[in-house]
Design an enzyme around this catalytic site. Structure first.
Site: not given
Ligand code: UT7
Length: 337
Positions: A117, A264, A294
């Protein structure tokens, strides 16, 4: 001898026709439009058509950028393509772009840059060095990706995030600037990497590792994106503020001097947090993550082109670009438009 300035004289971009909405994704994996919007800010993303390659996206963006700069392919001295999703393992996507544009007749160098990225900032930095060293006068710099080809469409943690697209700029040598206050073009760039974080964000498989015994046959070759999103998120927020400060300090400007932030586009919450740290109102931040998702190395030049074409970024404005991605890699560039 005074070094030339490095001006951006044209921008261009291209998005594939197919639009994949959050609703479409909710029919494919266990997710909802509400969750995706709330956690990422994404509403939809574009997906390349079957047979549409990274080089095809790149060529469309490049043609627009050359038209804006009022130059043709044989005016170029170098082509750089930032991509993590090349057409083939080799030759480089840049050589395909060179041939498709017709720039192969003058046999200019063309090569790819792989910094995920952060790839566009890396490529901009390399191009700037070629120009300030006097080796090139005009460089085509492209960020182009077909990330949809390495997304695991069964993994809700990652498949909701990525999209395809391309953006391009023409960099040209300008006259040396008499003083730093009136200097236009690229004012400063900084790039960094820390390979200790590969385990948090990577694509499985690959040429050398993918050929190892025991790998799932589906991930031999290119593999799929996998990410520990939450940990990547925290690190991104941490380093993006400091890289912006580093680039401001190197060029003698303050946070309050920035007219536009072109970040980004990974997650609206990361973008908002960087803007807040810089004390910038969100109406001074170019946001495309809602419509593009992204697009990795393509995200900054896509956003830049949009803001130049709709008239928000204008001559004389101070523009900060910043990116963070797999590796980890990160970087920023300050421009006077
Ligand atoms: O470009 C390169 C760099 N990349 C980035 O900068 C991406 C960085 N990360 C992010 O943007 C975020 O971490 C995400 C959008 C990927 C995830 O958001 P988050 O607020 O960090 O969520 P999380 O990973 O902590 O997950 C929270 C919950 C989990 O459930 P439990 O374990 O709390 O029950 C996940 O399983 O959300 C769940 N979850 C979803 N639920 C519905 C994960 N993906 C999904 C989904 N739909 N698509």
């Amino acid at each position: 001898m005074d070094r030339p300035t490095v001006l951006i004289t044209g921008t261009g971009s291209y998005l594939p026709n197919k639009c994949l909405t959050n609703h479409d994704l909710s029919l494919m994996v266990d997710t909802t439009d509400e969750w995706i919007q709330a956690r990422t800010g994404i509403l939809e993303r574009r997906i390349a058509a079957p047979g549409e390659l990274t080089s095809d996206l790149a060529v469309q963006a490049a043609r627009q950028a050359m038209a804006a700069a009022e130059i043709g392919p044989t005016d170029l001295d170098l082509i750089l393509v930032a991509t993590t999703t090349p057409d083939l393992v080799f030759p480089s996507t840049a050589t395909f772009v060179q041939q498709k544009l017709g720039a192969n007749v003058i046999q200019i160098p063309a090569f790819d840059i792989q910094a995920v990225c952060s790839g566009f900032i890396y490529a901009l930095t390399v191009a700037e060095k070629f120009i300030t060293a006097g080796s090139c006068r005009r460089v085509l710099v492209i960020g182009a990706e077909t990330f949809s080809r390495i997304v695991n469409w069964e993994d809700r943690n990652t498949c909701i995030l990525f999209g395809d697209g391309a953006g391009a700029v023409i960099l040209e040598a300008g006259p040396p600037s008499p003083d730093s206050a009136s200097k236009r073009g690229i004012l400063a760039t900084h790039i960094h990497a820390d390979g200790g974080y590969a385990h948090l964000l990577n694509a499985t498989g690959g040429v050398s590792k993918g050929a190892e015994e025991g790998l799932d046959p589906r991930i031999k070759g290119v593999g799929f994106v996998q990410m520990r999103g939450n940990e990547v998120f925290k690190q991104a927020v941490k380093v993006l503020g400091s890289i912006v400060d580093q680039t401001l300090a190197a060029s003698g400007y303050n946070q309050a001097d920035i007219d536009w932030l072109v970040p980004h586009q990974a997650n609206i919450r990361i973008i908002e947090s960087t803007a807040k740290r810089l004390g910038m109102d969100m109406n001074k931040v170019i946001v495309t993550v809602d419509r593009h998702g992204n697009t990795s190395a393509a995200s900054i030049p896509l956003a830049l082109d949009q803001a130049v074409r709709d008239g928000r970024i204008q001559r004389g404005h101070l523009v900060m670009l910043e990116a963070f991605g797999g590796g980890f890699t990160w970087g920023s560039a300050l421009l006077r438009w």
